[in-house]
Design a protein around this motif. Structure first.
Motif, PDB file in Angstrom:
ATOM      1  N   VAL A  55       8.578   2.868  10.611  1.00 45.58           N
ATOM      2  CA  VAL A  55       7.473   3.688  10.101  1.00 45.58           C
ATOM      3  C   VAL A  55       7.298   3.457   8.601  1.00 45.58           C
ATOM      4  O   VAL A  55       6.173   3.222   8.126  1.00 45.58           O
ATOM      5  N   LEU A  56       8.385   3.492   7.840  1.00 44.76           N
ATOM      6  CA  LEU A  56       8.287   3.288   6.400  1.00 44.76           C
ATOM      7  C   LEU A  56       7.790   1.875   6.089  1.00 44.76           C
ATOM      8  O   LEU A  56       6.953   1.689   5.196  1.00 44.76           O
ATOM      9  N   SER A  57       8.243   0.890   6.837  1.00 45.16           N
ATOM     10  CA  SER A  57       7.778  -0.492   6.637  1.00 45.16           C
ATOM     11  C   SER A  57       6.279  -0.607   6.872  1.00 45.16           C
ATOM     12  O   SER A  57       5.560  -1.229   6.080  1.00 45.16           O
ATOM     13  N   ILE A  58       5.796  -0.004   7.935  1.00 45.54           N
ATOM     14  CA  ILE A  58       4.371  -0.063   8.255  1.00 45.54           C
ATOM     15  C   ILE A  58       3.549   0.657   7.187  1.00 45.54           C
ATOM     16  O   ILE A  58       2.508   0.149   6.739  1.00 45.54           O
ATOM     17  N   VAL A  59       4.004   1.817   6.752  1.00 47.97           N
ATOM     18  CA  VAL A  59       3.283   2.568   5.718  1.00 47.97           C
ATOM     19  C   VAL A  59       3.253   1.776   4.411  1.00 47.97           C
ATOM     20  O   VAL A  59       2.209   1.685   3.755  1.00 47.97           O
ATOM     21  N   LEU A  60       4.376   1.184   4.030  1.00 49.49           N
ATOM     22  CA  LEU A  60       4.416   0.416   2.788  1.00 49.49           C
ATOM     23  C   LEU A  60       3.531  -0.828   2.870  1.00 49.49           C
ATOM     24  O   LEU A  60       2.840  -1.162   1.907  1.00 49.49           O
ATOM     25  N   LEU A  61       3.543  -1.499   4.002  1.00 44.94           N
ATOM     26  CA  LEU A  61       2.660  -2.658   4.170  1.00 44.94           C
ATOM     27  C   LEU A  61       1.190  -2.243   4.115  1.00 44.94           C
ATOM     28  O   LEU A  61       0.364  -2.928   3.494  1.00 44.94           O
ATOM     29  N   ALA A  62       0.863  -1.129   4.748  1.00 45.17           N
ATOM     30  CA  ALA A  62      -0.520  -0.642   4.706  1.00 45.17           C
ATOM     31  C   ALA A  62      -0.906  -0.260   3.284  1.00 45.17           C
ATOM     32  O   ALA A  62      -2.031  -0.537   2.835  1.00 45.17           O
ATOM     33  N   MET A  63       0.027   0.343   2.566  1.00 42.62           N
ATOM     34  CA  MET A  63      -0.240   0.716   1.175  1.00 42.62           C
ATOM     35  C   MET A  63      -0.462  -0.528   0.318  1.00 42.62           C
ATOM     36  O   MET A  63      -1.372  -0.573  -0.507  1.00 42.62           O
ATOM     37  N   LEU A  64       0.368  -1.541   0.539  1.00 45.62           N
ATOM     38  CA  LEU A  64       0.196  -2.787  -0.203  1.00 45.62           C
ATOM     39  C   LEU A  64      -1.124  -3.465   0.149  1.00 45.62           C
ATOM     40  O   LEU A  64      -1.811  -3.996  -0.718  1.00 45.62           O
ATOM     41  N   ALA A  65      -1.471  -3.460   1.402  1.00 43.79           N
ATOM     42  CA  ALA A  65      -2.686  -4.150   1.854  1.00 43.79           C
ATOM     43  C   ALA A  65      -3.961  -3.466   1.376  1.00 43.79           C
ATOM     44  O   ALA A  65      -4.955  -4.131   1.099  1.00 43.79           O
ATOM     45  N   THR A  66      -3.932  -2.144   1.271  1.00 39.93           N
ATOM     46  CA  THR A  66      -5.160  -1.406   0.953  1.00 39.93           C
ATOM     47  C   THR A  66      -5.163  -0.785  -0.431  1.00 39.93           C
ATOM     48  O   THR A  66      -6.217  -0.377  -0.905  1.00 39.93           O
ATOM     49  N   GLY A  67      -4.005  -0.674  -1.043  1.00 35.91           N
ATOM     50  CA  GLY A  67      -3.929  -0.022  -2.350  1.00 35.91           C
ATOM     51  C   GLY A  67      -3.675   1.464  -2.268  1.00 35.91           C
ATOM     52  O   GLY A  67      -3.564   2.141  -3.282  1.00 35.91           O
ATOM     53  N   GLY A  68      -3.593   2.006  -1.068  1.00 36.45           N
ATOM     54  CA  GLY A  68      -3.331   3.438  -0.913  1.00 36.45           C
ATOM     55  C   GLY A  68      -4.562   4.278  -1.201  1.00 36.45           C
ATOM     56  O   GLY A  68      -5.694   3.825  -1.014  1.00 36.45           O
ATOM     57  N   ALA A  69      -4.360   5.477  -1.648  1.00 41.99           N
ATOM     58  CA  ALA A  69      -5.424   6.445  -1.967  1.00 41.99           C
ATOM     59  C   ALA A  69      -6.351   6.660  -0.777  1.00 41.99           C
ATOM     60  O   ALA A  69      -7.562   6.772  -0.931  1.00 41.99           O
ATOM     61  N   TRP A  70      -5.782   6.762   0.402  1.00 45.85           N
ATOM     62  CA  TRP A  70      -6.554   6.871   1.640  1.00 45.85           C
ATOM     63  C   TRP A  70      -7.350   8.173   1.710  1.00 45.85           C
ATOM     64  O   TRP A  70      -8.368   8.229   2.378  1.00 45.85           O
ATOM     65  N   LEU A  71      -6.897   9.197   1.036  1.00 47.89           N
ATOM     66  CA  LEU A  71      -7.569  10.485   1.109  1.00 47.89           C
ATOM     67  C   LEU A  71      -8.587  10.677  -0.017  1.00 47.89           C
ATOM     68  O   LEU A  71      -9.154  11.753  -0.152  1.00 47.89           O
ATOM     69  N   ARG A  72      -8.816   9.654  -0.790  1.00 44.77           N
ATOM     70  CA  ARG A  72      -9.781   9.716  -1.888  1.00 44.77           C
ATOM     71  C   ARG A  72     -11.126   9.168  -1.428  1.00 44.77           C
ATOM     72  O   ARG A  72     -11.244   8.506  -0.411  1.00 44.77           O
ATOM     73  N   SER A  73     -12.137   9.409  -2.238  1.00 42.50           N
ATOM     74  CA  SER A  73     -13.486   8.947  -1.894  1.00 42.50           C
ATOM     75  C   SER A  73     -13.551   7.421  -1.961  1.00 42.50           C
ATOM     76  O   SER A  73     -12.725   6.766  -2.604  1.00 42.50           O
ATOM     77  N   ALA A  74     -14.547   6.867  -1.297  1.00 41.66           N
ATOM     78  CA  ALA A  74     -14.740   5.419  -1.293  1.00 41.66           C
ATOM     79  C   ALA A  74     -14.958   4.893  -2.708  1.00 41.66           C
ATOM     80  O   ALA A  74     -14.500   3.795  -3.060  1.00 41.66           O
ATOM     81  N   GLU A  75     -15.631   5.684  -3.529  1.00 41.42           N
ATOM     82  CA  GLU A  75     -15.891   5.274  -4.914  1.00 41.42           C
ATOM     83  C   GLU A  75     -14.583   5.158  -5.700  1.00 41.42           C
ATOM     84  O   GLU A  75     -14.366   4.183  -6.425  1.00 41.42           O
ATOM     85  N   VAL A  76     -13.702   6.121  -5.544  1.00 39.53           N
ATOM     86  CA  VAL A  76     -12.422   6.088  -6.255  1.00 39.53           C
ATOM     87  C   VAL A  76     -11.580   4.931  -5.737  1.00 39.53           C
ATOM     88  O   VAL A  76     -10.958   4.203  -6.526  1.00 39.53           O
ATOM     89  N   ARG A  77     -11.555   4.731  -4.422  1.00 38.89           N
ATOM     90  CA  ARG A  77     -10.795   3.610  -3.855  1.00 38.89           C
ATOM     91  C   ARG A  77     -11.313   2.283  -4.384  1.00 38.89           C
ATOM     92  O   ARG A  77     -10.536   1.378  -4.686  1.00 38.89           O
TER      93      ARG A  77
END
Length: 148
Positions: A55-77
Motif C-alpha cells: 500500500v505504501l509503495s503504491i501510494v508513493l509511486l502515485a504521489m511521484l507520478a502525479t505530484g500529489g495534492a489530489w484533494l486540491r483544485s485542478a488549478e492548484v495541481r
C-alpha cells in the motif's frame, strides 16, 4: 483573507519537498523493520507487513507520478506541476530506474553465494527504486525552492 491559487501552490510546494523526505525515511525504516526480523509470509503478521509495504509503495509511486495534492483544485495541481517540477520528477524516475538496475545486479551477485528468494528480491529492488526516486525528486525540489 482567502489565499490565491498561486499562494496555495507555493506553500504546498515547500511542504511537498519536506514531506517527501519524511515519507522516504518512514518507508525505509519500515523496510528495515521488515528485513530485520524473519517472518512467516503465511502468518497474519507477515500478511500485514507485506500489505503495508504494498500500500505504501503504491501510494508513493502515485504521489511521484502525479505530484500529489489530489484533494486540491485542478488549478492548484497545475501550478504545482510546472515544467521544473516535471523535470525533477523525470530525473527522480531515471535515478530510480538506475537504482533498480544496480540493485538487481548486486542481488544477482549475492545470490551466487547466499540464496535470495524471489519475493525478497522484488521487495528490495522496488524499495530501492522508490526511495532513490523520491529522494532525488525531493532534493531537486528543495534546491529549486532555495534558489527561487
Amino acid at each position: 483573507m482567502a489565499e490565491t491559487s498561486n499562494q496555495i501552490a507555493e506553500r504546498l510546494s515547500g511542504k511537498r519537498a519536506r514531506v517527501l523526505f519524511v515519507l522516504t525515511i518512514v518507508f525505509l525504516s519500515q523496510q528495515a523493520s521488515y528485513f530485520s526480523s524473519r517472518h512467516d509470509a503465511a502468518s497474519a503478521v507477515g500478511h500485514f507487513k507485506i500489505a503495508a509495504w504494498l500500500v505504501l509503495s503504491i501510494v508513493l509511486l502515485a504521489m511521484l507520478a502525479t505530484g500529489g495534492a489530489w484533494l486540491r483544485s485542478a488549478e492548484v495541481r497545475a501550478l504545482l506541476n510546472d515544467e521544473t517540477t516535471r523535470e525533477h520528477r523525470k530525473t527522480g524516475f531515471v535515478n530510480g530506474f538506475w537504482a533498480a538496475c544496480v540493485t538487481a545486479i548486486v542481488i544477482y551477485a549475492v545470490d551466487l553465494f547466499e540464496p535470495v528468494s524471489g519475493r525478497d528480491t522484488v521487495h528490495i529492488i522496488l524499495t530501492m527504486a522508490i526511495a532513490v526516486a523520491m529522494l532525488t525528486f525531493a532534493r531537486l525540489e528543495r534546491h529549486a525552492l532555495r534558489d527561487a
